[in-house]
Design a protein around this motif. Structure first.
Motif, PDB file in Angstrom:
ATOM      1  N   LEU A 315     -20.605  22.294  81.412  1.00  0.00           N
ATOM      2  CA  LEU A 315     -20.550  20.854  81.161  1.00  0.00           C
ATOM      3  C   LEU A 315     -19.104  20.410  80.919  1.00  0.00           C
ATOM      4  N   LYS A 319     -16.667  17.956  83.517  1.00  0.00           N
ATOM      5  CA  LYS A 319     -16.039  16.694  83.133  1.00  0.00           C
ATOM      6  C   LYS A 319     -14.540  16.710  83.405  1.00  0.00           C
ATOM      7  N   ILE A 341     -18.600  16.064  87.750  1.00  0.00           N
ATOM      8  CA  ILE A 341     -19.876  15.667  87.127  1.00  0.00           C
ATOM      9  C   ILE A 341     -20.458  14.424  87.800  1.00  0.00           C
ATOM     10  N   VAL A 342     -19.647  13.690  88.567  1.00  0.00           N
ATOM     11  CA  VAL A 342     -20.192  12.513  89.261  1.00  0.00           C
ATOM     12  C   VAL A 342     -21.070  12.908  90.450  1.00  0.00           C
ATOM     13  N   HIS A 343     -20.961  14.151  90.913  1.00  0.00           N
ATOM     14  CA  HIS A 343     -21.707  14.561  92.108  1.00  0.00           C
ATOM     15  C   HIS A 343     -23.144  14.959  91.737  1.00  0.00           C
ATOM     16  N   PRO A 344     -24.115  14.369  92.405  1.00  0.00           N
ATOM     17  CA  PRO A 344     -25.514  14.595  92.010  1.00  0.00           C
ATOM     18  C   PRO A 344     -25.915  16.078  91.976  1.00  0.00           C
ATOM     19  N   ARG A 347     -24.701  17.539  88.818  1.00  0.00           N
ATOM     20  CA  ARG A 347     -25.602  17.005  87.804  1.00  0.00           C
ATOM     21  C   ARG A 347     -26.932  17.763  87.768  1.00  0.00           C
TER      22      ARG A 347
ATOM     23  N   ASP B 520     -26.403   8.180  96.411  1.00  0.00           N
ATOM     24  CA  ASP B 520     -26.604   9.366  95.579  1.00  0.00           C
ATOM     25  C   ASP B 520     -27.806  10.189  96.039  1.00  0.00           C
ATOM     26  N   GLY B 523     -26.587  13.593  97.825  1.00  0.00           N
ATOM     27  CA  GLY B 523     -26.253  14.722  96.961  1.00  0.00           C
ATOM     28  C   GLY B 523     -27.426  15.194  96.135  1.00  0.00           C
ATOM     29  N   SER B 524     -28.286  14.266  95.805  1.00  0.00           N
ATOM     30  CA  SER B 524     -29.449  14.594  94.978  1.00  0.00           C
ATOM     31  C   SER B 524     -30.435  15.478  95.745  1.00  0.00           C
ATOM     32  N   PRO B 592     -32.984   9.936  92.668  1.00  0.00           N
ATOM     33  CA  PRO B 592     -31.754  10.450  92.042  1.00  0.00           C
ATOM     34  C   PRO B 592     -31.607  10.018  90.583  1.00  0.00           C
ATOM     35  N   LEU B 595     -31.349  12.425  87.819  1.00  0.00           N
ATOM     36  CA  LEU B 595     -30.097  13.184  87.712  1.00  0.00           C
ATOM     37  C   LEU B 595     -28.984  12.345  87.116  1.00  0.00           C
ATOM     38  N   MET B 596     -28.977  11.059  87.459  1.00  0.00           N
ATOM     39  CA  MET B 596     -27.789  10.248  87.211  1.00  0.00           C
ATOM     40  C   MET B 596     -27.905   9.304  86.008  1.00  0.00           C
ATOM     41  N   GLN B 600     -22.698  10.601  81.072  1.00  0.00           N
ATOM     42  CA  GLN B 600     -22.176  11.972  80.980  1.00  0.00           C
ATOM     43  C   GLN B 600     -21.751  12.374  79.575  1.00  0.00           C
ATOM     44  N   GLU B 601     -21.459  11.379  78.746  1.00  0.00           N
ATOM     45  CA  GLU B 601     -21.087  11.723  77.359  1.00  0.00           C
ATOM     46  C   GLU B 601     -22.311  12.066  76.513  1.00  0.00           C
ATOM     47  N   LEU B 603     -24.756  14.137  77.490  1.00  0.00           N
ATOM     48  CA  LEU B 603     -25.409  15.385  77.910  1.00  0.00           C
ATOM     49  C   LEU B 603     -25.444  16.414  76.796  1.00  0.00           C
TER      50      LEU B 603
END
Lengths: 606, 606
Positions: A315, A319, A341-344, A347, B520, B523-524, B592, B595-596, B600-601, B603
């Motif tokens: 993780l 980031k 981390i932006v890429h699914p 994730r 997305d 990638g998902s 997706p 996942l999204m 991100q903060e 997690l």
């Protein structure tokens, strides 16, 4: 380069909100000291010890490994000092009876402690871990004198223990054990034979080691019915533990392994070593069974530890590492690229790790309450009920969580890309260390046979029915038909969970029918069946966590982000992981023919 | 302790019966020398070299590793001598043009050779393997003088080559490359920068190394449009290859890795090293793309190599190791226990390994014919068709086969139980070595984006339609409606294969629709989509192998066992592995959002 922060928020959520440990402790007056204040203080102290003392030795311990020289094993630098601190902190005795110097706190708290030590440094944690196994055996089967001498030392941590089962020709199939025990006139026995893969079998952390050894008495019946259990100390002592001369047990070598290199794995040669019988003659395996479930839950824990350590570190990396742009547009236009981390897909790996780690933790903490119940059972009937519950869930936990822990460790490595393959980052070590967990304490295949063969078919589904009933009661209580205030939000979990449980029961029945006409059906279906069971079981715990999170959202405004994250992770689990059952359902029901029809000599041609 | 026997029977089955290499070679007059007699002799000689010279260095090479000292790298004992034998045998030149000293045999034969060397010793095989990459680049983009000098040396094997792409801050995202190329007055360039993870970047097998380096010219456009390709020799030479003074490229260190330890992975520091431009300015990445597909197929091969080596050794162990009894009754009553191969779950792991190894080999050998076609294309249109076919199947091969190769390696370790974790058996090394394959030459995630993003969505499904058409034509020709003599037996494969292809097309369309409104989605879905595609593709090849086996059963009485085993393995694949698509179909189509949606903060919480 690895970091670890004990996930105290998540631990407290389970202990307080999901599983109500304090309500549970109140039922057992022996545990009255386990108050929130004390427990929180223990968590904080334990976290500090693990983060500051054990984690820094994780990678150096792997690099250095254990050194073998002429029968002596030296553990990596710092291990002995950390163990000394561990003893001084009173940690070995936390959840052991006060009678022999323990603090008498609940086993479930010991499990939390084991999680933290095991995540920070699994190899190191194996030394005290094996002692717990020996202590449990002595507690259940030792004589008063044996307990007085050995349990006292083990509880203090001044000696450590081992379990000596495996021999070169047999691991799983203990009926093949050859080690012999010849009775002496003074009531002791002379033990002779070779044991391999003995974790903590030789080391320099303590002056003495207490080996619990499986061996055969003269004229014992063949196979598993002729095995007895013996205590064989490395150094003989008087009844107060004052050390005397060395016993005739020597370490012939230690193994070079893929991982857990700082854990010593010894070949032990017993050459008329003096031992004492523990438990009844020829009942050694039965005595082992009494604590085998807890030992296996302790190994299941390794899955959670691997998952957590891998998750925390991947993780942080995800980031930081900048690579490519989000397909939905730049997220950090001022940087040279977006953090991965932006890429699914990244994730997906992170969310999978998170779901495994938190879902696995819930499964372990739930089970730890059952272990408490066994220890505190007031009647044989109470004990039997708890034993059966533990016996059913144990193979699921052991196999499923170690397989998923390994998956998470591999995701962690993968998130680091090529850097994951380089030693200095530490991610590849987590994979190597995790890899043992699906092997020892019974491989995944053995757990699967235990579950389907013994726990399902042999009980005619009773244990599964009980567990299903528990899940379906939960579903009913939180369903759209209930008066639960969160029934609308919970519907997305309750409905698929009910359906999954119904399938579990139905497929179990079909397997039972098929197994009647073809016994190979059991082994053919078992691993897929176990994994199926694992995903359904974990779904139950994710649903429970979501329920608790919805409840807390209303009252605990300060930690709303935590509860929201929990609910979103539950959503992830139900949409992305639970569907793995679809393929398993198909393959577990396939005819064993496709596995067995090919003559074994025709599997390869040159 | 590991053994390896080249699977010549299986190789010949593919080359002769399934893919009719000789019919294919006849279409290309350049390949007229590739007659069955010559090819068989090559297989036998290559097998002997791999079994007798390379395999014995596999475990010792891992144990010893490469040694770094003051810029010099020493390969493990025996590596240099084996390489010398390899050169003397003429192996580096097998499938390279006669113009520069090659033997002019088809690339598809080079692939068989690479399979054998790679299975016997992947780390060793990487040194000549990287040379092939450099040779292909020079062949496609080098000037006459560059080819004359460098290709001649590389084809002879007296020098080896590298591909220098990765830098500390970027691997996948090559737009971030910082290495600079300053033009000199004499037409050369001064190259400065740091390259990492350079396989075969420094070693003692040859006197010189030819680095192919990505770097930026002054004022080059930012990102991937400003990268050019340079040849930078380790030692400068005159135009005849007579070595002169050292160039300014030094090896700063080599990496300590999880596996492939005998393969040197160098950090290279270029400090005004003299290089030559290869290909047009700022078109470096495009030049790389021309051979990237073949390099990726070469890495996909590692999946087959890992699977085969693990399978051969775990099969032997499963026949020898005695543990427990078959649930259908004792199979070897005179032995203390049955060999573990009688247990269905062990069988399942073995059959899975076998299906991966043989199915993967078929996928590679099919693709190798496309590589032949590209090399021998007479027109741009022919080349374009073959290029597109290769471009479509390459990411599937690379990601799917390396993921399954790793799975097979892990099954191999698992079959050995605790012994699999011990170094001396070699099984854990196969896992460690295989683990790199899902990372380098583009991670699984990158391959998946290439497949779904570029090869499916960007072509509006054209490439998939072409491949599906090929599969459906096969299905039609062998179906119940056809006049095929084996249509009844083949029905069990043709029906599920047709259905799987229909699903593949349908899900691709659904993903394309969803991706329009949410990028997305790509990638998902991508990794699950790729694995789905892989299982369907492998099913096609298992069906083809079954078809050929049915045909041969009628005519080749001597080898009936072989063909029967092939058909039974196809049955296994269709019943036990193809159903893995069920879960993948479900998860790839999931929104997706799961996942999204989590910030991100949020997690993790401490």
């Amino acid at each position: 380069m690895l970091t670890y922060k004990a996930p105290v928020a998540d631990i407290k959520f389970l202990v307080e909100d999901v599983f109500d440990y304090y309500g549970h402790y109140k039922k057992h007056p022996e545990f009255e000291e386990a108050t929130p204040d004390l427990v929180d203080a223990i968590f904080q102290e334990c976290a500090k010890f693990c983060e500051n003392e054990l984690l820094p030795l994780y990678q150096s311990g792997d690099k250095e490994g254990c050194q073998f020289d002429n029968g002596k094993v030296t553990t990596p630098k710092g291990f002995k000092e950390a163990y000394q601190q561990y003893i001084e902190g009173g940690w070995p005795s936390l959840s052991h009876p006060e009678e022999y110097g323990g603090q008498g706190l609940p086993p479930s708290l010991g499990m939390v402690q084991s999680e933290m030590t095991g995540t920070a440094n699994w190899s190191w944690a194996m030394y005290p871990g094996l002692s717990h196994g020996a202590m449990n055996t002595l507690q259940s089967h030792g004589s008063a004198a044996q307990k007085e001498l050995y349990l006292t030392q083990l509880t203090a941590g001044t000696w450590t223990g081992t379990m000596c089962l495996t021999e070169p020709q047999c691991g799983t199939d203990l009926g093949q054990v050859k080690t012999k025990a010849e009775p002496n006139d003074d009531g002791t026995y002379n033990i002779s034979g070779t044991k391999i893969f003995i974790s903590a079998g030789e080391h320099d952390l303590t002056e003495n080691i207490v080996h619990i050894v499986l061996a055969r008495l003269p004229n014992a019946p063949a196979g598993t019915r002729g095995i007895s259990l013996f205590i064989v100390p490395k150094i003989k002592s008087d009844e107060h533990g004052t050390l005397g001369e060395a016993n005739n047990v020597t370490c012939g070598s230690i193994e070079e392994k893929m991982g857990i290199k700082a854990s010593s794995t010894a070949v032990l040669n017993f050459d008329n070593a003096v031992g004492e019988l523990i438990g009844p003659e020829n009942k050694g395996l039965e005595c082992m069974f009494t604590f085998m479930n807890t030992a296996r839950v302790g190994t299941a824990l390794q899955g959670v530890c691997s998952a957590e350590l891998a998750f925390q570190n991947s993780l942080a990396y995800a980031k930081e590492r900048l690579s490519m742009r989000s397909l939905t547009g730049k997220k950090y236009p001022d940087q040279v690229a977006d953090p991965i981390i932006v890429h699914p897909d990244v994730r997906k790996m992170l969310m999978t790790q998170k779901a495994i780690s938190e879902g696995g933790r819930a499964m372990i903490y739930y089970t730890a309450k059952i272990v408490d119940d066994i220890e505190m059972a007031k009647t044989e009937a109470e004990k039997k009920v708890a034993d059966e519950r533990l016996g059913f869930i144990t193979p699921i936990l052991k196999a499923f969580l170690t397989e998923l822990g390994l998956e998470s460790a591999n995701h962690g490595l993968q998130i680091f890309g090529g850097h994951g393959y380089i030693k200095e980052w530490g991610m590849e070590q987590i994979v190597r260390d995790a890899r043992i967990s699906t092997l020892y304490e019974g491989t995944t295949g053995i757990q699967a046979l235990d579950l389907l063969g013994r726990k399902i078919l042999l009980t005619r589904g009773k244990a599964l029915n009980n567990f299903s009933k528990e899940i379906l009661t939960f579903c009913k209580d939180k369903s759209m038909l209930s008066s639960s205030p969160h029934k609308r939000q919970m519907n997305k979990f309750i409905w698929p969970l009910s359906k999954a449980v119904a399938n579990w029961q139905q497929y179990s029945l079909r397997l039972a029918m098929k197994a009647k006409s073809n016994r190979d059906m059991v082994g053919s279906a078992s691993v897929d069946y176990l994994m199926f069971s694992g995903y359904v079981t974990m779904a139950y715990f994710w649903a429970q966590m979501a329920q608790s999170a919805y409840e807390k959202l209303a009252t605990d405004v300060e930690n709303r982000d935590f509860y929201r994250a929990k609910i979103k992770t539950a959503e992830f689990y139900f949409e992305r992981m639970l569907p793995r059952t679809k393929s398993l359902a198909k393959t577990m029901l396939a005819d064993p023919k496709t596995l067995m029809q090919l003559d074994q000599e025709l599997l390869s041609f040159s």
